[in-house]
Design an enzyme around this catalytic site. Structure first.
Site, PDB file in Angstrom:
ATOM      1  N   ARG A 101      43.583 -24.348  95.131  1.00  0.00           N
ATOM      2  CA  ARG A 101      43.768 -23.192  94.117  1.00  0.00           C
ATOM      3  C   ARG A 101      43.490 -24.260  92.838  1.00  0.00           C
ATOM      4  O   ARG A 101      44.725 -25.474  92.656  1.00  0.00           O
ATOM      5  CB  ARG A 101      44.680 -22.389  94.260  1.00  0.00           C
ATOM      6  CG  ARG A 101      45.250 -21.780  92.786  1.00  0.00           C
ATOM      7  CD  ARG A 101      46.505 -20.923  92.908  1.00  0.00           C
ATOM      8  NE  ARG A 101      46.086 -19.595  93.472  1.00  0.00           N
ATOM      9  CZ  ARG A 101      46.494 -18.267  93.158  1.00  0.00           C
ATOM     10  NH1 ARG A 101      47.750 -18.599  92.805  1.00  0.00           N
ATOM     11  NH2 ARG A 101      46.393 -17.513  94.435  1.00  0.00           N
ATOM     12  N   HIS A 123      37.906 -15.846  93.064  1.00  0.00           N
ATOM     13  CA  HIS A 123      38.897 -15.501  93.894  1.00  0.00           C
ATOM     14  C   HIS A 123      38.611 -14.320  95.516  1.00  0.00           C
ATOM     15  O   HIS A 123      38.788 -13.569  95.418  1.00  0.00           O
ATOM     16  CB  HIS A 123      40.354 -14.552  93.554  1.00  0.00           C
ATOM     17  CG  HIS A 123      41.467 -14.628  94.000  1.00  0.00           C
ATOM     18  ND1 HIS A 123      41.416 -15.954  94.907  1.00  0.00           N
ATOM     19  CD2 HIS A 123      42.988 -14.202  93.482  1.00  0.00           C
ATOM     20  CE1 HIS A 123      43.254 -15.323  95.699  1.00  0.00           C
ATOM     21  NE2 HIS A 123      43.481 -14.725  94.740  1.00  0.00           N
ATOM     22  N   GLN A 171      41.172 -13.250  97.875  1.00  0.00           N
ATOM     23  CA  GLN A 171      41.276 -11.337  97.015  1.00  0.00           C
ATOM     24  C   GLN A 171      40.372 -10.313  98.289  1.00  0.00           C
ATOM     25  O   GLN A 171      41.018  -9.549  98.477  1.00  0.00           O
ATOM     26  CB  GLN A 171      41.866 -11.507  95.713  1.00  0.00           C
ATOM     27  CG  GLN A 171      42.746 -10.755  95.268  1.00  0.00           C
ATOM     28  CD  GLN A 171      43.427  -9.676  96.072  1.00  0.00           C
ATOM     29  OE1 GLN A 171      44.791 -11.163  95.810  1.00  0.00           O
ATOM     30  NE2 GLN A 171      44.314  -8.266  96.306  1.00  0.00           N
ATOM     31  N   ASP A 211      44.148  -5.698  86.772  1.00  0.00           N
ATOM     32  CA  ASP A 211      44.478  -7.095  87.263  1.00  0.00           C
ATOM     33  C   ASP A 211      44.972  -7.459  85.940  1.00  0.00           C
ATOM     34  O   ASP A 211      44.750  -6.378  84.588  1.00  0.00           O
ATOM     35  CB  ASP A 211      43.666  -8.397  87.438  1.00  0.00           C
ATOM     36  CG  ASP A 211      44.029  -9.315  88.061  1.00  0.00           C
ATOM     37  OD1 ASP A 211      45.451  -9.236  88.297  1.00  0.00           O
ATOM     38  OD2 ASP A 211      43.030 -10.174  87.104  1.00  0.00           O
ATOM     39  N   CYS A 256      45.733  -6.600  92.110  1.00  0.00           N
ATOM     40  CA  CYS A 256      45.865  -7.978  93.025  1.00  0.00           C
ATOM     41  C   CYS A 256      46.961  -8.406  93.436  1.00  0.00           C
ATOM     42  O   CYS A 256      47.839  -8.932  94.392  1.00  0.00           O
ATOM     43  CB  CYS A 256      44.429  -8.980  92.799  1.00  0.00           C
ATOM     44  SG  CYS A 256      44.903  -9.800  91.399  1.00  0.00           S
ATOM     45  N   ARG A 268      46.135  -9.448 102.919  1.00  0.00           N
ATOM     46  CA  ARG A 268      45.437 -11.177 103.170  1.00  0.00           C
ATOM     47  C   ARG A 268      46.242 -11.965 103.508  1.00  0.00           C
ATOM     48  O   ARG A 268      45.136 -13.022 103.853  1.00  0.00           O
ATOM     49  CB  ARG A 268      46.679 -11.649 101.219  1.00  0.00           C
ATOM     50  CG  ARG A 268      46.277 -11.077 100.483  1.00  0.00           C
ATOM     51  CD  ARG A 268      44.812 -11.434  99.526  1.00  0.00           C
ATOM     52  NE  ARG A 268      44.506 -13.051  98.995  1.00  0.00           N
ATOM     53  CZ  ARG A 268      45.259 -13.532  98.215  1.00  0.00           C
ATOM     54  NH1 ARG A 268      45.594 -12.947  98.007  1.00  0.00           N
ATOM     55  NH2 ARG A 268      44.728 -15.114  98.186  1.00  0.00           N
TER      56      ARG A 268
HETATM   57  N1  NVA Z   1      43.667 -13.060  87.372  1.00  0.00           N
HETATM   58  C1  NVA Z   1      44.737 -13.333  87.941  1.00  0.00           C
HETATM   59  C2  NVA Z   1      44.657 -13.417  89.319  1.00  0.00           C
HETATM   60  C3  NVA Z   1      46.370 -13.755  89.825  1.00  0.00           C
HETATM   61  C4  NVA Z   1      46.229 -13.579  91.350  1.00  0.00           C
HETATM   62  C5  NVA Z   1      44.856 -15.114  87.254  1.00  0.00           C
HETATM   63  O1  NVA Z   1      43.837 -15.943  87.524  1.00  0.00           O
HETATM   64  O2  NVA Z   1      46.637 -15.516  86.925  1.00  0.00           O
HETATM   65  N1   CP Z   2      46.686 -12.131  94.459  1.00  0.00           N
HETATM   66  C1   CP Z   2      47.955 -13.286  94.489  1.00  0.00           C
HETATM   67  O1   CP Z   2      46.015 -14.354  94.819  1.00  0.00           O
HETATM   68  O2   CP Z   2      48.745 -13.825  94.287  1.00  0.00           O
HETATM   69  P1   CP Z   2      49.713 -14.862  94.027  1.00  0.00           P
HETATM   70  O3   CP Z   2      49.074 -15.437  92.815  1.00  0.00           O
HETATM   71  O4   CP Z   2      50.647 -14.951  94.504  1.00  0.00           O
HETATM   72  O5   CP Z   2      48.203 -16.012  95.353  1.00  0.00           O
END
Ligand code: NVA
Ligand code: CP
Length: 309
Positions: free
Chosen positions: A103, A130, A133, A221, A261, A289
């Site tokens: 990540r 992502h 997800q 989101d 998500c 997930r």
């Molecule tokens: N769009 C959000 C998704 C979190 C799972 C982010 O990137 O923070």
């Molecule tokens: N939806 C998702 O990826 O959540 P986290 O940021 O908690 O991993």
């Protein structure tokens, strides 16, 4: 030849179907308490430049369910944080592990990892995509609708990483995605073009009501993704009117489920009554997930999933 999962389009539609079928089977085996240790002796590294609840816990529990092991690697605690290069880290980790989930703030970081690794690399979220997800989301919709072809999903709000992965999934599922965003926060043009070039149906509008009309599924989101914190004030302003609330829900197909998500900001992108209401399927998404990523891990590390139970 190793296979990475940096984008949902790293799968073809047969592979996607296979992973969803495996995920459903793994979900059933887990609920029946039947052991399914298909990755015994295997190890997954997990590098998180950003926080996570779902991704971290579901990958870690997933490896444990499969009889394997997951290592949480905070970049600050390994030599990456002191300047060891990604390409060197990737080559060294390839000598110990069977796959790495990354990540990262920048998608280029994950691409570089993949380029120098000899083991599968999984995108656990980047600024751009992502895919894990959306894999779980597609499973969640398959459980609910069966055939996804010609379903219309309305994405309301920020054209962000999750939105981009949804757009890229359209050539694989046959679903239509209609995105309603303020013009400044539309999804990346290159992503939309890529999906359309592969036969995906994607429409971009500004008005949330227009997107939601006749939608079979609604999705939103957070408005301020990780890495966008400096833009919080201007984003909250720009997204006024983009909240999924009961009024907007009324315009969709009766009973259309609402997806998110997570994590959610109640009162911003989604009203509390919608998140807590009967149309919300967000907890199923979060659960899936686990199952979807287990199926992905087995495919990437072992190839096919064993057919015996
Ligand atoms: N769009 C959000 C998704 C979190 C799972 C982010 O990137 O923070
Ligand atoms: N939806 C998702 O990826 O959540 P986290 O940021 O908690 O991993």
């Amino acid at each position: 030849m190793k296979k990475d999962f940096l984008s949902i389009l790293d799968l073809d539609s047969d592979e996607l179907e296979g992973i969803i079928a495996d995920a459903m089977r793994l979900k059933r085996l887990k609920s029946e308490g039947v052991a399914h240790e298909y990755l015994r002796g295997k190890s997954l590294g997990m590098i998180f430049e950003k926080p996570s609840t779902r991704t971290r816990v579901s990958f870690e529990v997933g490896m444990s369910d499969l009889g394997g092991h997951a290592l949480f690697l905070n970049p600050q605690d390994i030599q990456l944080g002191r300047g060891e290069e990604i390409r060197d880290t990737a080559r060294v980790l390839s000598r110990y592990l069977d796959a790495v989930m990354v990540r990262a703030y920048s998608h280029a970081t994950i691409e570089e990892f993949a380029r120098y690794s000899t083991i599968p690399i999984i995108n656990g979220l980047s600024d751009r995509l992502h895919p894990c997800q959306v894999l779980a989301d597609i499973m969640t919709l398959r459980e609910r609708f069966g055939d996804l072809r010609d379903l219309k999903l309305a994405w309301i709000g920020d054209g962000n990483n999750v939105c981009n992965s949804w757009i890229l999934s359209t050539p694989l599922t046959g679903m239509e995605v209609v995105v309603a965003s303020p013009p400044r926060y539309r999804p990346a043009a290159g992503v939309v073009e890529r999906a359309r070039a592969a036969g995906g149906r994607v429409t971009i509008v500004t008005d949330p009501a227009e997107a939601v009309r006749e939608a079979d599924v609604l999705y939103t989101d957070i408005w301020v993704s990780m890495g966008n914190e400096d833009e919080r004030a201007e984003r909250l302003q720009a997204f006024q009117g983009y909240t999924i609330d009961s009024r907007l829900l009324e315009l969709a197909v009766p009973g259309a489920p609402v997806m998110h998500c997570l994590p959610a900001h109640r009162g911003e992108e989604i009203a509390d009554e919608v998140l807590e209401g009967p149309r919300s399927i967000v907890w199923d998404q979060a659960e899936n997930r686990l199952h979807a990523q287990k199926a992905l891990l087995v495919r990437l590390i072992r190839g096919e999933m064993p057919s015996e139970e």
